[in-house]
Design an enzyme around this catalytic site. Structure first.
Site, short mmCIF file in Angstrom:
data_model
loop_
_atom_site.label_atom_id
_atom_site.label_comp_id
_atom_site.label_asym_id
_atom_site.label_seq_id
_atom_site.Cartn_x
_atom_site.Cartn_y
_atom_site.Cartn_z
N GLU A 3 0.85 -1.18 0.00
CA GLU A 3 0.00 0.00 0.00
C GLU A 3 0.89 1.24 0.00
OE1 GLU A 3 -3.04 -0.31 3.06
OE2 GLU A 3 -2.96 -2.49 2.98
N LYS A 59 -0.46 3.73 -5.37
CA LYS A 59 0.40 2.56 -5.10
C LYS A 59 1.37 2.33 -6.26
CE LYS A 59 -3.49 0.48 -2.64
NZ LYS A 59 -4.47 -0.63 -2.66
N HIS A 93 12.53 -15.70 -10.82
CA HIS A 93 11.45 -14.73 -10.63
C HIS A 93 11.84 -13.31 -10.99
CE1 HIS A 93 9.07 -17.90 -8.98
NE2 HIS A 93 9.93 -18.12 -8.02
N ARG A 112 4.47 -13.67 -8.78
CA ARG A 112 3.15 -13.94 -9.37
C ARG A 112 2.89 -13.17 -10.65
NH1 ARG A 112 -1.28 -14.66 -4.80
NH2 ARG A 112 -2.38 -15.49 -6.62
N ARG A 162 -20.43 10.84 0.05
CA ARG A 162 -20.45 9.41 -0.29
C ARG A 162 -21.48 8.64 0.50
NH1 ARG A 162 -17.07 7.06 -4.32
NH2 ARG A 162 -15.47 8.59 -4.77
#
Ligand SMILES: [Zn+2]
Length: 298
Positions: A3, A59, A93, A112, A162
């Site tokens: 994050e 991010k 990787h 991944r 919101r």
């Protein structure tokens, strides 16, 4: 998933290693990660550019290059960036390698392979243009919670506009940039508000507590170089913040404030941790919140 504090840490640690160095060449064995332009064009256009700055937006890592270029890197779940000597061991990787002109290499390791790269351009006003060059790359992102110009008044205005529940809202990048699952849970716990509380239903003192809590927890996490709960590694190694989380990932363990067991529920398919004593849901919101959770679980 990294994050704001994790990506900020990566940017801060890469900055002294990269600024002033020139990218000599780029190679990849996973061209699908390149969002823009085409992989061949990306490699051709990035060669010869000097790194002028390394920064962060939401991010994303944002590296300003000579010639108005901007290298944007989204580390996603498992992306790790390192600057190493060329003879440092390579494992399977490591998918992207930027050779620097003085022989060092910037490597991106990504088990991944969800990470993404793009080479964009700044316009005369300094805005980073997206792939179609018609709109800004970060046009749909909300404000940066740590930006000095982001005030309590701004936060209140956004909240009051919101509907929706706080946990979902805090993680929505169009609402606020950079906050994800870990720091949403931590900020809500610090502010003593329930993750299923509706944004519009907050009292002014709760709005202030949440604003302060968000900034405090993000700043503390940056100071501790992020939370290495999954695959996140900063260029210089693991972060420390995982040892100082109060509520995230602590299901069943005592709440550090009141000692009651930490609860876990699922909100929008994400684990949500809270203390049912410290974070009370107003009586009027209980039924609606329960209904929302059940619908989400279906
Ligand atoms: Zn508690």
């Amino acid at each position: 998933m990294p994050e704001l504090p994790e990506v900020e840490t990566i940017a801060r640690e890469l900055r002294p290693l990269l600024v002033g160095r020139t990218i000599a060449s780029f190679r990849t064995d996973w061209p699908r990660a390149i969002r823009y332009p085409s992989p061949d064009e990306f490699a051709a256009r990035i060669a010869g550019r000097e790194v002028l700055d390394v920064d962060r937006r939401a991010k994303w890592l944002v590296m300003s290059l000579s010639g108005e270029g901007v290298l944007a890197v989204q580390v996603k779940m498992t992306g790790q960036l390192f600057v190493v000597l060329p003879d440092a061991p390579v494992d399977k990787h490591v998918h992207h390698v930027f050779e620097l002109s003085d022989g060092l290499e910037l490597r991106i390791r990504d088990t991944r392979k969800f990470g993404r790269l793009g080479l964009y351009r700044r316009d005369e006003a300094g805005a980073i243009l997206g792939s179609d060059e018609a709109r800004e790359l970060f046009a749909e992102f909300g404000p940066e919670p740590l930006d000095p110009s982001f005030t309590l008044r701004d936060f209140r205005r956004l909240l009051r506009a919101r509907r929706g529940r706080l946990k979902t809202l805090l993680m929505n990048q169009e609402f606020l940039a950079g906050v994800g699952n870990i720091y949403a849970d931590e900020a809500l716990w610090r502010a003593r508000v329930h993750p299923l509380q509706s944004a519009a239903g907050l009292r002014p003192d709760q709005e202030r507590r949440l604003y302060d809590a968000l900034r405090e927890v993000l700043n503390e996490a940056i100071a501790r170089r992020g939370s290495s709960v999954d695959d996140y590694r900063a260029p210089s190694g693991r972060g420390e913040m995982q040892n100082f989380l109060n509520i995230y990932g602590r299901t069943g363990k005592p709440c550090p404030r009141c000692g009651r067991a930490t609860r876990r529920i699922v909100v929008n398919a994400r684990s949500t941790h809270f203390c049912s004593w410290c974070q009370r849901l107003p009586r009027g919101e209980r039924q609606a919140a329960v209904r929302a959770t059940l619908e989400a679980a279906r």
